[in-house]
Design a protein around this motif. Structure first.
Motif, PDB file in Angstrom:
ATOM      1  N   VAL A  55      -6.915   7.584   2.367  1.00  0.00           N
ATOM      2  CA  VAL A  55      -5.762   6.697   2.514  1.00  0.00           C
ATOM      3  C   VAL A  55      -4.787   6.915   1.358  1.00  0.00           C
ATOM      4  O   VAL A  55      -3.577   6.768   1.496  1.00  0.00           O
ATOM      5  CB  VAL A  55      -6.224   5.223   2.550  1.00  0.00           C
ATOM      6  CG1 VAL A  55      -5.045   4.275   2.373  1.00  0.00           C
ATOM      7  CG2 VAL A  55      -6.921   4.928   3.864  1.00  0.00           C
ATOM      8  N   CYS A  70      -5.235  -1.410   0.069  1.00  0.00           N
ATOM      9  CA  CYS A  70      -5.549  -0.646   1.274  1.00  0.00           C
ATOM     10  C   CYS A  70      -4.667  -1.107   2.435  1.00  0.00           C
ATOM     11  O   CYS A  70      -4.491  -2.315   2.632  1.00  0.00           O
ATOM     12  CB  CYS A  70      -7.024  -0.852   1.620  1.00  0.00           C
ATOM     13  SG  CYS A  70      -7.702   0.399   2.712  1.00  0.00           S
ATOM     14  N   CYS A 127     -12.203   1.187   1.278  1.00  0.00           N
ATOM     15  CA  CYS A 127     -10.905   1.758   1.661  1.00  0.00           C
ATOM     16  C   CYS A 127     -11.065   3.268   1.583  1.00  0.00           C
ATOM     17  O   CYS A 127     -11.271   3.816   0.497  1.00  0.00           O
ATOM     18  CB  CYS A 127      -9.794   1.291   0.717  1.00  0.00           C
ATOM     19  SG  CYS A 127      -8.147   1.806   1.276  1.00  0.00           S
ATOM     20  N   SER A 164     -13.032  -0.816   9.604  1.00  0.00           N
ATOM     21  CA  SER A 164     -13.265  -0.746   8.170  1.00  0.00           C
ATOM     22  C   SER A 164     -13.603  -2.097   7.564  1.00  0.00           C
ATOM     23  O   SER A 164     -14.053  -2.164   6.434  1.00  0.00           O
ATOM     24  CB  SER A 164     -12.035  -0.158   7.460  1.00  0.00           C
ATOM     25  OG  SER A 164     -10.912  -1.003   7.604  1.00  0.00           O
ATOM     26  N   ILE A 178      -4.995   0.911   9.216  1.00  0.00           N
ATOM     27  CA  ILE A 178      -5.149   2.321   8.879  1.00  0.00           C
ATOM     28  C   ILE A 178      -4.697   3.207  10.029  1.00  0.00           C
ATOM     29  O   ILE A 178      -4.181   4.293   9.841  1.00  0.00           O
ATOM     30  CB  ILE A 178      -6.613   2.616   8.501  1.00  0.00           C
ATOM     31  CG1 ILE A 178      -6.981   1.825   7.246  1.00  0.00           C
ATOM     32  CG2 ILE A 178      -6.840   4.089   8.246  1.00  0.00           C
ATOM     33  CD1 ILE A 178      -8.436   1.920   6.850  1.00  0.00           C
ATOM     34  N   ALA A 194       0.834  -1.202   0.000  1.00  0.00           N
ATOM     35  CA  ALA A 194       0.000   0.000   0.000  1.00  0.00           C
ATOM     36  C   ALA A 194       0.871   1.256   0.000  1.00  0.00           C
ATOM     37  O   ALA A 194       2.109   1.163   0.092  1.00  0.00           O
ATOM     38  CB  ALA A 194      -0.911  -0.038   1.222  1.00  0.00           C
ATOM     39  N   GLY A 226      -0.503  -4.314   2.977  1.00  0.00           N
ATOM     40  CA  GLY A 226      -1.915  -4.132   2.721  1.00  0.00           C
ATOM     41  C   GLY A 226      -2.538  -5.308   1.997  1.00  0.00           C
ATOM     42  O   GLY A 226      -1.862  -6.303   1.693  1.00  0.00           O
ATOM     43  N   GLN A 268      -8.378  -0.825  11.133  1.00  0.00           N
ATOM     44  CA  GLN A 268      -8.739  -1.946  10.269  1.00  0.00           C
ATOM     45  C   GLN A 268      -9.943  -2.711  10.796  1.00  0.00           C
ATOM     46  O   GLN A 268     -10.790  -3.133  10.039  1.00  0.00           O
ATOM     47  CB  GLN A 268      -7.542  -2.887  10.127  1.00  0.00           C
ATOM     48  CG  GLN A 268      -7.754  -4.020   9.138  1.00  0.00           C
ATOM     49  CD  GLN A 268      -8.325  -5.236   9.807  1.00  0.00           C
ATOM     50  OE1 GLN A 268      -7.982  -5.532  10.944  1.00  0.00           O
ATOM     51  NE2 GLN A 268      -9.199  -5.949   9.134  1.00  0.00           N
TER      52      GLN A 268
END
Length: 392
Positions: free
Chosen positions: A88, A111, A84, A127, A115, A70, A76, A124
């Motif tokens: 980001v 992604c 995502c 999400s 995060i 990522a 990622g 994460q």
């Protein structure tokens, strides 16, 4: 806005529309709410109001696919664009470098797995929700839904942390007057959403109830880091039938997101291609300790086998459908009871993740031999759950 970002935005809108069209085309049943519901449980004596209790490949809309690198060389996985956050990619020199292909069919983006470590809001675990129990392998035991307590971050294990996804629904006025403790339960499936039974919420408005997370002992204050949440909205299934309790499922949305910790954690959704017949599951809640007895002040649980649909159907005059699960001790004595409505019937998958396979719905008596508890089969409602959580 540069050309690369415009391209990503266009792809985002196209995929979002395709997801919604896919969901709309799935079979989703439609609501006939009834009015003037009495808040007194005596009107439902013949039904037990139990406490409020992964996505298959077809419905794995929000999951991690192949590994990739990522932005900022972070570890990622390829994800659908809508899952995502766009910011980001804000530091990426060329967004096109981070696009990837999902299952040879969809365009995704690489992604970051964490995060939060990328210095961005959220994490994460948030999400990726709601998540399916079979979305993870055995080595992945630090993030995502349904992690056993020993895998959760922070602190040592305590009995109050055993089932961190169980929610308690209560009515502030009744609790303040000492008329009731909680009246139903639920399961945390995202930072905003609680999965419950429609017969618990039908006829109630959002401002009439609260959701308590992280509770264990109602008689002891501050023994856990429990949090009370204001309810933003209630979505009962469109075809819930008060006469038969068909489609007994509802989703409560919290006004503010909850924080996940060792006391509060989401449970996973089940795969759709498994029936769990003859498996041993666990039901938990604060309901009556025996029929017509007192409710429990502490969170209790019991192991119950899942019955075959045929054996269950032969135990009742009322029709039992493929959208139900039946579970209880074969010799009686092990069952959920009044006050346990909406709570989860839980099962631990081979990869260690806990899933909610059922929602406590109804039953005749509690713990009677030959009369199991009836649960809403969660796997039958995966498209409906997606439609009313992440697809909104």
């Amino acid at each position: 806005m540069n050309v690369s970002l415009i391209f990503v935005v266009i792809l985002l809108n196209v995929i979002k529309e395709s997801v919604l069209v896919s969901i709309r085309n799935d079979k989703v049943l439609v609501n006939r709410p009834f009015n003037n519901r009495s808040s007194s449980p005596t009107n439902f004596e013949h039904f037990r109001r139990k406490r409020y209790l992964g996505l298959s490949k077809r419905f794995k809309i929000n999951k991690r696919y192949q590994e990739c690198v990522a932005p900022d060389d972070a570890k990622g996985h390829c994800k659908h664009l809508i899952f995502c956050p766009m910011h980001v990619l804000k530091n990426a020199k060329n967004v096109l470098d981070y696009l990837c292909v999902i299952e040879r069919m969809h365009v995704g983006v690489c992604c970051p797995d964490d995060i939060a470590l990328s210095g961005l809001a959220g994490s994460q675990i948030i999400s990726d929700l709601p998540g399916g129990g079979d979305d993870y392998d055995e080595k992945d035991n630090t993030t995502g839904c349904g992690i056993p307590i020993e895998g959760n971050p922070g602190g040592k294990k305590s009995i109050g942390q055993q089932w961190p996804w169980i929610a308690a629904l209560y009515r502030p006025k009744e609790m303040a007057q000492g008329l009731e403790q909680q009246f139903c339960g639920g399961s945390v499936i995202t930072e905003y959403h609680i999965l419950t039974a429609a017969h618990c919420t039908l006829g109630l408005t959002a401002d009439e109830i609260r959701v308590r997370l992280g509770e264990y002992n109602f008689a002891q204050a501050n023994e856990s880091r429990s949090v009370d949440h204001i309810v933003e909205s209630i979505t009962d299934h469109e075809d819930f039938d008060k006469a038969t309790y068909a489609n007994d499922i509802s989703i409560i949305k919290l006004r503010t997101a909850t924080s996940f910790n060792s006391y509060i954690w989401p449970i996973c959704l089940p795969p759709i291609d498994r029936d769990f017949v003859n498996e041993v599951a666990i039901v938990a809640g604060w309901g009556q300790v025996y029929y017509a007895g007192p409710v429990s002040e502490v969170l209790r649980h019991v192991e119950v086998p899942v019955w075959t649909l045929e054996k269950c159907a032969n135990s009742f005059l009322q029709r039992i459908t493929d959208s139900n699960l039946c579970a209880a001790g074969y010799d009686g004595g092990k069952d959920s009871c009044l006050g346990d409505s909406g709570g989860p019937l839980m099962f631990q998958l081979e990869n260690g993740r806990w899933i909610t396979i059922g929602i406590v719905s109804w039953g005749i008596g509690c713990g009677n031999k030959g009369s199991p508890g009836i649960y809403t089969k969660v796997s039958s409602y995966i498209p409906w759950i997606i439609k009313n959580t992440i697809a909104k």
